[in-house]
Design an enzyme around this catalytic site. Structure first.
Site, PDB file in Angstrom:
ATOM      1  N   ASN A 133      43.168  48.134  21.822  1.00 55.33           N
ATOM      2  CA  ASN A 133      43.412  47.654  20.525  1.00 55.33           C
ATOM      3  C   ASN A 133      42.435  46.691  19.904  1.00 55.33           C
ATOM      4  O   ASN A 133      41.705  46.326  20.908  1.00 55.33           O
ATOM      5  CB  ASN A 133      45.016  46.795  20.538  1.00 55.33           C
ATOM      6  CG  ASN A 133      45.894  47.153  19.300  1.00 55.33           C
ATOM      7  OD1 ASN A 133      45.200  46.966  18.252  1.00 55.33           O
ATOM      8  ND2 ASN A 133      46.953  47.351  19.378  1.00 55.33           N
ATOM      9  N   HIS A 161      29.798  31.459  37.252  1.00 55.38           N
ATOM     10  CA  HIS A 161      28.851  30.259  37.164  1.00 55.38           C
ATOM     11  C   HIS A 161      29.031  29.567  38.388  1.00 55.38           C
ATOM     12  O   HIS A 161      30.168  29.664  38.970  1.00 55.38           O
ATOM     13  CB  HIS A 161      28.919  29.577  35.983  1.00 55.38           C
ATOM     14  CG  HIS A 161      28.720  30.265  34.638  1.00 55.38           C
ATOM     15  ND1 HIS A 161      27.598  30.824  34.233  1.00 55.38           N
ATOM     16  CD2 HIS A 161      29.711  30.840  33.884  1.00 55.38           C
ATOM     17  CE1 HIS A 161      27.631  31.430  33.081  1.00 55.38           C
ATOM     18  NE2 HIS A 161      29.013  31.600  32.578  1.00 55.38           N
ATOM     19  N   ALA A 210      51.663  40.588  29.635  1.00 50.29           N
ATOM     20  CA  ALA A 210      50.956  39.871  28.574  1.00 50.29           C
ATOM     21  C   ALA A 210      50.645  38.284  28.827  1.00 50.29           C
ATOM     22  O   ALA A 210      51.443  37.855  29.710  1.00 50.29           O
ATOM     23  CB  ALA A 210      51.764  39.984  27.373  1.00 50.29           C
ATOM     24  N   ARG A 219      42.467  38.035  41.149  1.00 50.58           N
ATOM     25  CA  ARG A 219      42.590  38.883  42.268  1.00 50.58           C
ATOM     26  C   ARG A 219      42.838  40.235  42.224  1.00 50.58           C
ATOM     27  O   ARG A 219      43.528  40.445  41.039  1.00 50.58           O
ATOM     28  CB  ARG A 219      43.485  37.948  43.509  1.00 50.58           C
ATOM     29  CG  ARG A 219      44.857  38.348  43.081  1.00 50.58           C
ATOM     30  CD  ARG A 219      46.089  37.287  44.092  1.00 50.58           C
ATOM     31  NE  ARG A 219      45.582  35.958  43.250  1.00 50.58           N
ATOM     32  CZ  ARG A 219      46.712  35.064  43.548  1.00 50.58           C
ATOM     33  NH1 ARG A 219      47.606  35.257  44.217  1.00 50.58           N
ATOM     34  NH2 ARG A 219      46.477  34.056  42.972  1.00 50.58           N
ATOM     35  N   LYS A 272      50.190  37.619  39.637  1.00 54.54           N
ATOM     36  CA  LYS A 272      50.826  37.939  40.832  1.00 54.54           C
ATOM     37  C   LYS A 272      51.776  39.197  40.756  1.00 54.54           C
ATOM     38  O   LYS A 272      52.269  39.389  39.484  1.00 54.54           O
ATOM     39  CB  LYS A 272      51.770  36.872  41.341  1.00 54.54           C
ATOM     40  CG  LYS A 272      50.960  35.540  41.597  1.00 54.54           C
ATOM     41  CD  LYS A 272      51.885  34.345  42.212  1.00 54.54           C
ATOM     42  CE  LYS A 272      51.132  33.161  42.429  1.00 54.54           C
ATOM     43  NZ  LYS A 272      51.992  31.799  42.481  1.00 54.54           N
TER      44      LYS A 272
END
Length: 186
Positions: free
Chosen positions: A84, A114, A159, A165, A179
């Site tokens: 979208n 960075h 959302a 991770r 998670k």
């Protein structure tokens, strides 16, 4: 070794001051602008522009406008892909989307990171780590996927999540940081 070679090898590289990388990003920005200016009804033109911009384009893909990326050639999109509006892909490293991936509005996939040391960071140095999204994945609105993350097959990402991770296959995950909430029965 060039800065581009360092970037593609996952090493620290000069993203801000290397003329060759700046030129490649500028060329891609021009292609993104051209894509974003096409009429939404010009599906053939949009498809052709995506084939020019991206490294691999599967069958039946739609990326709604506007869409932004850094290089384009590091993006691989599988079959039956839908993204979208306001998709951003910072593709200093490969970003791979499997088949049957659906991405809601305002999502970002960011391979760039960075150094923590401000002196290094202020030199314009960064690194890029690949992102992989498996098959049959739904990414909810406003999700950020960070460098080096793999999202397994058959996942749902809620959302607003910040995915920092790996997310195992067959799970629903959400939150900041993202998670696993539950297994998805298939």
């Amino acid at each position: 070794m060039t800065e581009k070679e360092k970037m593609l090898a996952g090493m620290i590289y000069d993203a801000n001051y290397d003329a060759a990388l700046i030129e490649e990003r500028m060329r891609c920005k021009e292609m993104c602008r051209d894509y974003n200016m096409l009429r939404p009804s010009d599906t053939a033109g949009r498809d052709a522009q995506l084939h020019r911009m991206l490294g691999r384009v599967g069958r039946a893909i739609i990326i709604e406008q506007p869409f932004y990326c850094d290089y384009g050639y590091n993006i691989s999109v599988g079959d039956n892909f839908y993204a979208n509006v306001n998709l951003v892909v910072l593709d200093g490293a490969p970003v791979t989307f499997g088949d049957n991936v659906f991405v809601a509005p305002n999502c970002g996939f960011y391979t760039a990171g960075h150094p923590l040391d401000p002196a290094e960071r202020n030199k314009g140095l960064e690194y890029a780590r690949p992102i992989t999204v498996g098959n049959n994945v739904w990414i909810g609105a406003g999700v950020s996927v960070l460098p080096g993350v793999t999202i397994g097959d058959n996942c749902v990402i809620g959302a607003g999540s910040v995915v920092n991770r790996d997310i195992p296959a067959g799970t629903m995950a959400a939150g900041n940081p993202c998670k696993v909430i539950k297994q998805i029965k298939i």
